[in-house]
Scaffold this motif. Structure first.
Motif, PDB file in Angstrom:
ATOM      1  N   LYS A 238     -71.775  13.465  79.120  1.00 30.80           N
ATOM      2  CA  LYS A 238     -73.123  13.831  78.343  1.00 30.80           C
ATOM      3  C   LYS A 238     -73.412  12.363  77.576  1.00 30.80           C
ATOM      4  CE  LYS A 238     -75.740  17.456  76.569  1.00 30.80           C
ATOM      5  NZ  LYS A 238     -75.774  18.884  75.906  1.00 30.80           N
ATOM      6  N   GLN A 241     -73.763   9.295  79.326  1.00 28.18           N
ATOM      7  CA  GLN A 241     -75.170   9.169  79.942  1.00 28.18           C
ATOM      8  C   GLN A 241     -76.400   8.855  79.019  1.00 28.18           C
ATOM      9  OE1 GLN A 241     -75.721   9.639  83.347  1.00 28.18           O
ATOM     10  NE2 GLN A 241     -77.821   8.773  82.465  1.00 28.18           N
ATOM     11  N   TRP A 242     -75.989   9.460  77.724  1.00 24.06           N
ATOM     12  CA  TRP A 242     -76.889   9.125  76.639  1.00 24.06           C
ATOM     13  C   TRP A 242     -77.253   7.917  76.289  1.00 24.06           C
ATOM     14  CZ3 TRP A 242     -75.034   8.030  71.702  1.00 24.06           C
ATOM     15  CH2 TRP A 242     -75.931   8.110  70.601  1.00 24.06           C
ATOM     16  N   GLN A 244     -75.976   5.311  78.405  1.00 22.86           N
ATOM     17  CA  GLN A 244     -76.754   4.530  79.430  1.00 22.86           C
ATOM     18  C   GLN A 244     -78.171   4.420  79.343  1.00 22.86           C
ATOM     19  OE1 GLN A 244     -75.579   5.852  83.263  1.00 22.86           O
ATOM     20  NE2 GLN A 244     -73.494   4.524  83.196  1.00 22.86           N
ATOM     21  N   ASP A 245     -78.801   5.600  78.941  1.00 21.68           N
ATOM     22  CA  ASP A 245     -80.166   5.833  78.704  1.00 21.68           C
ATOM     23  C   ASP A 245     -80.763   4.649  77.694  1.00 21.68           C
ATOM     24  OD1 ASP A 245     -79.928   7.577  80.732  1.00 21.68           O
ATOM     25  OD2 ASP A 245     -80.133   9.443  79.502  1.00 21.68           O
ATOM     26  N   LEU A 246     -79.928   4.773  76.643  1.00 21.78           N
ATOM     27  CA  LEU A 246     -80.281   4.102  75.330  1.00 21.78           C
ATOM     28  C   LEU A 246     -80.285   2.504  75.796  1.00 21.78           C
ATOM     29  CD1 LEU A 246     -78.544   5.256  72.155  1.00 21.78           C
ATOM     30  CD2 LEU A 246     -80.808   5.178  72.555  1.00 21.78           C
ATOM     31  N   GLU A 247     -79.318   2.180  76.815  1.00 23.27           N
ATOM     32  CA  GLU A 247     -79.358   0.836  77.093  1.00 23.27           C
ATOM     33  C   GLU A 247     -80.383   0.466  78.117  1.00 23.27           C
ATOM     34  OE1 GLU A 247     -75.186   0.289  78.034  1.00 23.27           O
ATOM     35  OE2 GLU A 247     -74.839   0.427  75.856  1.00 23.27           O
ATOM     36  N   GLN A 248     -80.841   1.573  78.781  1.00 20.29           N
ATOM     37  CA  GLN A 248     -81.780   0.917  79.873  1.00 20.29           C
ATOM     38  C   GLN A 248     -83.196   0.933  79.020  1.00 20.29           C
ATOM     39  OE1 GLN A 248     -81.804   4.230  82.610  1.00 20.29           O
ATOM     40  NE2 GLN A 248     -80.223   2.812  84.146  1.00 20.29           N
ATOM     41  N   GLU A 249     -83.321   1.713  77.992  1.00 16.90           N
ATOM     42  CA  GLU A 249     -84.622   1.985  77.237  1.00 16.90           C
ATOM     43  C   GLU A 249     -84.387   0.564  76.500  1.00 16.90           C
ATOM     44  OE1 GLU A 249     -85.297   4.998  74.119  1.00 16.90           O
ATOM     45  OE2 GLU A 249     -84.983   6.179  75.880  1.00 16.90           O
ATOM     46  N   LYS A 252     -85.922  -2.565  78.525  1.00 16.34           N
ATOM     47  CA  LYS A 252     -87.441  -2.440  78.810  1.00 16.34           C
ATOM     48  C   LYS A 252     -88.193  -3.240  78.037  1.00 16.34           C
ATOM     49  CE  LYS A 252     -87.653   2.121  81.025  1.00 16.34           C
ATOM     50  NZ  LYS A 252     -87.809   3.576  80.554  1.00 16.34           N
TER      51      LYS A 252
END
Ligand code: ADE
Length: 252
Positions: A238, A241-242, A244-249, A252
């Motif tokens: 978890k 994943q969190w 990874q999501d932060l890095e993608q954000e 952007k």
């Protein structure tokens, strides 16, 4: 735990370690710190302990015999007290050693006796090192004038892992480098200082949310300040994943 420091500058080591938490632990009998002056074991009338290196070169070397005699005196004391004939652990402080870290501190804190050998000048005659040293330890990739400061660093870091030295043993566990994560940020009163407010979750009284926030802050801080450590720590699926999501954000 008993530390025995072999040095040419016993007062430097003792003065540096007799204050604050370590000093208190010594007074409470949880630790002993004994500094042995190698010069007391000099075997000539000038009490010199150094000589020129064979083959030439800059500087002087500490001779084998005084170091060996100082070691033997300590080893004999340990044998007499414990009744055991096992060789004590002897750490030689040197930039050539393995780099000291929290895992080493934790492991060395299990020893009842630890001898720390401090070199000076250009070092110590190799033959006595071969005979007595069990561990070569450096405190980092830079060169100091002697092993005393490194020995003090090691005594401090090892001592706080010895049960009863910190008031609160829990704080030894849940700190920077536990799990290879850095510690989360902390706040005390007042609630607002220089216009900065304490993060509201910490005032909420909701323990599960506080724990979650602290864990996330630890991960973020480690990613920002010590990304090399983040690779070594165990994150849940978890949490991965969190991140990874932060890095993608941020991309952007
Ligand atoms: N002696 C000199 N420099 C040193 C270092 N970086 N670590 C341990 N012992 C030393």
């Amino acid at each position: 735990m008993n530390f025995h420091i072999l040095t040419l500058f016993p007062e430097m080591v003792l003065n540096g370690l007799n204050t604050s938490i370590i000093g208190r632990a010594v007074n409470a009998g949880r630790l002993s710190i004994d500094a042995v002056n190698i010069r007391d074991y000099a075997f000539n009338k000038h009490q010199s302990v150094d000589d020129y290196p064979y083959g030439g070169g800059a500087g002087m070397l500490m001779q084998a015999e005084p170091v060996y005699l100082a070691y033997e005196a300590v080893a004999e004391k340990i044998r007499a007290r414990s009744g055991e004939q096992t060789k004590p652990r002897v750490v030689y402080l040197s930039p050539q050693g393995s780099v000291f870290n929290q895992n080493m501190a934790r492991e060395l804190a299990l020893e009842e006796d630890l001898i720390l050998l401090c070199g000076h000048y250009e070092g110590i005659d190799e033959r006595v090192l071969e005979e007595i040293v069990t561990d070569y330890v450096s405190i980092g990739d830079y060169v100091l004038t002697g092993g005393e400061l490194p020995a003090m660093v090691m005594v401090d870091a090892i001592s706080r892992m010895v049960p009863g030295v910190l008031h609160n043993d829990v704080s030894a566990e849940f700190e920077s480098f536990q799990d290879n994560l850095l510690e989360y940020p902390q706040y005390s009163r007042p609630e607002e200082w220089h216009g900065k407010k304490v993060p509201p979750v910490l005032l909420s009284g909701h323990h599960a949310n506080i724990e979650k926030w602290r864990r996330e802050q630890s991960i973020l801080r480690t990613r920002e300040r010590r990304p090399d450590l983040l690779e070594k720590c165990e994150l849940t699926e978890k949490e991965k994943q969190w991140l990874q999501d932060l890095e993608q954000e941020t991309e952007k």
